[in-house]
Enzyme design. Structure first.
Site, short mmCIF file in Angstrom:
data_model
loop_
_atom_site.label_atom_id
_atom_site.label_comp_id
_atom_site.label_asym_id
_atom_site.label_seq_id
_atom_site.Cartn_x
_atom_site.Cartn_y
_atom_site.Cartn_z
N GLY A 135 15.03 -12.84 -3.69
CA GLY A 135 16.21 -13.28 -2.73
C GLY A 135 16.66 -12.65 -2.44
O GLY A 135 18.14 -12.57 -2.24
N ASN B 244 1.60 0.48 5.84
CA ASN B 244 1.73 -0.26 4.05
C ASN B 244 3.03 -1.74 4.49
O ASN B 244 3.49 -1.19 5.00
CB ASN B 244 2.84 1.09 3.98
CG ASN B 244 3.57 -0.34 2.39
OD1 ASN B 244 3.43 -0.94 1.68
ND2 ASN B 244 4.63 1.02 2.06
N GLY B 245 2.50 -2.73 4.18
CA GLY B 245 3.58 -3.87 4.46
C GLY B 245 2.52 -5.13 4.90
O GLY B 245 1.53 -5.25 4.92
N GLU B 246 3.33 -5.86 5.50
CA GLU B 246 2.76 -6.76 5.99
C GLU B 246 2.91 -7.73 6.91
O GLU B 246 4.09 -7.28 7.83
CB GLU B 246 2.59 -7.97 5.37
CG GLU B 246 2.32 -8.60 3.49
CD GLU B 246 1.18 -8.29 3.31
OE1 GLU B 246 0.08 -8.66 4.35
OE2 GLU B 246 1.08 -8.02 2.27
N ILE C 292 13.48 -13.09 -16.54
CA ILE C 292 13.86 -12.21 -18.06
C ILE C 292 15.31 -12.93 -18.51
O ILE C 292 16.03 -13.26 -17.82
CB ILE C 292 13.92 -10.75 -18.08
CG1 ILE C 292 14.32 -9.62 -16.61
CG2 ILE C 292 12.52 -9.94 -17.01
CD1 ILE C 292 15.04 -8.47 -16.86
N ARG D 71 -4.38 1.43 -1.21
CA ARG D 71 -4.67 -0.20 -1.07
C ARG D 71 -4.50 -0.82 -1.85
O ARG D 71 -5.12 -0.54 -3.12
CB ARG D 71 -5.69 -0.59 -0.12
CG ARG D 71 -5.73 -2.08 0.40
CD ARG D 71 -7.54 -2.62 1.11
NE ARG D 71 -7.26 -4.37 1.15
CZ ARG D 71 -8.45 -4.49 1.94
NH1 ARG D 71 -9.85 -4.69 1.66
NH2 ARG D 71 -8.34 -6.05 2.88
N LEU D 72 -3.23 -2.31 -1.72
CA LEU D 72 -3.72 -2.99 -2.57
C LEU D 72 -3.73 -4.25 -1.91
O LEU D 72 -3.59 -4.62 -1.04
CB LEU D 72 -1.68 -3.63 -3.30
CG LEU D 72 -1.65 -4.59 -3.86
CD1 LEU D 72 -2.38 -4.71 -5.36
CD2 LEU D 72 -0.15 -4.36 -4.28
N ILE E 77 -4.18 -7.78 -0.12
CA ILE E 77 -3.28 -9.53 -0.16
C ILE E 77 -4.33 -9.72 0.96
O ILE E 77 -3.88 -11.12 0.68
CB ILE E 77 -2.13 -8.61 0.02
CG1 ILE E 77 -1.22 -7.84 -0.66
CG2 ILE E 77 -0.97 -9.92 -0.10
CD1 ILE E 77 -1.68 -7.99 -2.26
N CYS F 230 0.72 -1.49 -0.29
CA CYS F 230 -0.45 -0.15 -0.47
C CYS F 230 0.72 1.75 -0.20
O CYS F 230 2.08 0.75 -0.15
CB CYS F 230 -0.90 0.18 1.22
SG CYS F 230 -1.68 -1.40 1.69
#
Length: 631
Positions: free
Chosen positions: A364, A75-77, A291, A50-51, A53, A2
């Site tokens: 990673g 914003n975050g988790e 890619i 908001r995104l 999840i 977010c």
């Protein structure tokens, strides 16, 4: 993932302009295209993009506690929210949702500023407590998620997930900081806590800022640091067992999602290890993407395909044209301040590819910093051994003289390119390491900057960033010392900034299991020989992954995520570089020595010298200035 913004009158209760708050919030629309929310009250305004999840149906923000006296934008988790909910419920708190955001307001009610010590994850949040008239800002331990703040000319404290949210506020100062320019040309980015603007700041990783209305503005508070405290030596077998346990735990908690989830797969050690463990933990095939480049010198796609085949992932790969330089001006708009890591181009493209199929991707990032994977660590340790052979009183004048007279031989075989090493040997450990990683050496920056700009610097040198961190380093062990410096500077200022902006430009959430703070704490404290063993970096990490990955993945030469700048600047970008570096935008600043700019362009384009990195930093600085003029 977010975006958050806010306005706070820390002296009084002036009405917050909701239209202006909405404009700041809209500046970060790309970070959260699913929905937006605003909250205003006396002297306070909070905004959120908001995104979605987790808890898609009820995780709307701003989010309040039971009586509406505490509100948060986040914003975050927070990966351990499932464990915190029953603990807080047992303490009497009532939950209306099953999302990690609500954990923050109740944790604040229960533990106050210490609530951040209970959170495991990546986060930046702002919390307003009406009863205490307190605004609380916090950023996660490693700095995965960004948070900017500043003091506007109208007496308001403003903040946001990106600098563009602050500059959308008309009273936000936009005077460029000369010290930030010095840092940029040394590091390729502006180091925390500084930004390119004098009156805007980055909240450093592992820090909070508490602002009480009507009280003097406090300093930021550090609530966590990488420990780097030596513990009793453990065997390789014990280290492998514990590392595998920590890896599995870190990756497992990052697989919680209500939207499609996958992973980046470059074919390097770190991303391949993450995918291998993900596959072992997942019942369904892992979604992976990578890619490829037409130029084999930059192409790792065959190694990514090998890992994808071994673990039967749903693998997607797209080739990126090595002449993908149309992104240059777009990058300036994404990063908001000068940023010179050219791998931002392929990073942007791989995020674009990932978002076609997933909303969350594991990466990673962090393996090299945790386990001493960069070749420069080996070079630094060699230099440290050489420094120990001579006292400083002899070493400085001897190697200083040799470094001055030895020719710079970019064209020669590596064994004959000793100038940088000789110059580094004349310095102490921190100055030597700074010299080895600087994009522009002290000598080059001295020639680059005009006399008037040098006066503006008032003697400030970019090495002071590292010296400041070194003064607070918890360790004197030579390898751990430079790992600590990289975690404080390069990891957050370059790597994590690059990934956050490139991913959020596509509304993609990226999770970094190798930067879980429990894993970082453990890795920092194991004996150095388990990290750099002879010439082998990431020694224990690679040994741990031997049952999961073949040797040609684990032990081949590191390639990185590079683009062919040198050939670009002598070929398809030849005119663009000359026009930008020697054009009116840079000239009008008065910062630079025009004669030296001409020399850099001429020598590079003639093929006599490789100044591609220097020219890229100038190209991106010029693009930043033009983007600033537009906005």
């Amino acid at each position: 993932m977010c975006g958050i913004v806010g306005i706070f009158d820390y002296n009084g209760r002036a009405e917050v302009d909701q239209t202006l708050l909405a404009q700041m919030n809209q500046a970060q629309f790309h970070r959260g295209p699913d929905e937006g929310g605003l909250h205003t009250e006396s002297g306070v305004g909070l905004g959120h993009r908001r995104l979605s999840i987790i808890d898609l149906s009820s995780g709307h923000q701003p989010l309040f506690n039971e009586d509406g006296s505490v509100v948060v934008v986040f914003n975050g988790e927070i990966y351990n929210f499932v464990d915190l909910i029953p603990e807080l419920q047992a303490l009497g708190h009532t939950f209306r949702t099953r999302c990690d955001t609500e954990v923050i307001v109740h944790a604040w009610e229960e533990w106050g500023e210490a609530c951040v010590e209970r959170f495991r994850g990546m986060f930046a949040f702002a919390l307003w407590d009406r009863n205490q008239e307190t605004l609380f800002l916090a950023r996660d331990r490693m700095g995965v998620k960004p948070l900017y703040y500043g003091f506007a000319h109208d007496g308001m404290l403003i903040f946001g997930s990106e600098l563009k949210a602050l500059t959308a506020y008309p009273a936000c100062g936009r005077e460029i900081d000369p010290c930030a320019i010095e840092e940029y040309f040394a590091y390729g980015y502006v180091a925390e806590p500084r930004t390119i603007y004098k009156e805007a700041y980055k909240l450093p990783p592992g820090h909070t800022l508490t602002v009480k209305r009507g009280q003097p503005l406090p300093q930021t508070h550090e609530y966590w640091d990488v420990p780097f405290q030596p513990v009793a030596a453990i065997s390789e077998q014990e280290a492998q067992e514990e590392l595998l346990r920590l890896l599995r735990e870190s990756i497992k908690i990052r697989l919680v999602s209500e939207v499609p989830l996958g992973a980046f797969l470059s074919g390097g050690v770190d991303s391949s290890a993450v995918v291998a463990i993900m596959a072992d933990l997942s019942n369904e095939p892992v979604n992976t993407c990578s890619i490829s480049f037409g130029d084999p010198a930059f192409n790792e796609s065959e190694y990514a395909a090998q890992v994808a085949t071994r673990y039967k992932t749903n693998h997607r790969v797209e080739q990126v044209d090595t002449d993908d330089f149309d992104l240059i001006d777009k990058l300036a708009a994404i990063y908001d301040e000068p940023y010179a890591d050219s791998s931002a181009i392929p990073t942007y493209r791989v995020c674009e590819l990932a978002r076609k199929n997933v909303t969350v991707a594991l990466s990673g990032d962090g393996g090299d910093e945790n386990f001493a994977g960069y070749r420069r660590y080996r070079w630094h340790m060699n230099e440290e051994r050489m420094r120990g052979l001579l006292p400083t009183s002899l070493r400085r004048p001897l190697f200083g003289m040799l470094g001055r007279v030895y020719p710079k031989a970019d064209w020669a075989p590596k064994i004959f390119r000793a100038k940088a090493t000789l110059e580094g040997m004349a310095r102490d450990s921190v100055e030597g390491y700074f010299h080895s990683i600087s994009l522009w050496s002290d000598t080059m920056r001295d020639r680059l900057f005009s006399p008037s700009f040098k006066r503006e610097l008032q003697g400030y040198r970019a090495v002071e960033v590292m010296q400041r961190h070194d003064a607070h380093s918890p360790t004197d062990e030579p390898l751990a010392r430079v790992q600590y410096l990289d975690i404080k500077t390069y990891l957050v200022g370059d790597i994590l900034t690059k990934v956050d902006r490139a991913s959020m430009a596509h509304a993609l959430e990226v999770r970094e299991p190798l930067l879980d703070h429990k894993l970082v704490e453990w890795a920092s404290c194991i004996q150095p020989s388990l990290k750099l063993n002879g010439r082998e970096g990431k020694y224990i990490f690679k040994k741990t992954m031997e049952p999961y990955l073949p040797d040609n993945i684990l032990y081949r030469k590191k390639m990185g995520f590079a683009v062919p700048l040198a050939s670009w600047f002598r070929g398809p970008l030849k005119d663009r570089v000359r026009n930008a570096v020697l054009g009116p935008v840079l000239a009008q600043t008065g910062y630079f020595n025009a004669g030296y700019l001409n020399e850099l362009v001429d020598l590079h384009q003639s093929g006599l010298r490789d100044y591609s990195t220097a020219l890229w930093t100038l190209l991106m600085f010029e693009s930043f200035l033009r983007n600033q003029q537009v906005n």
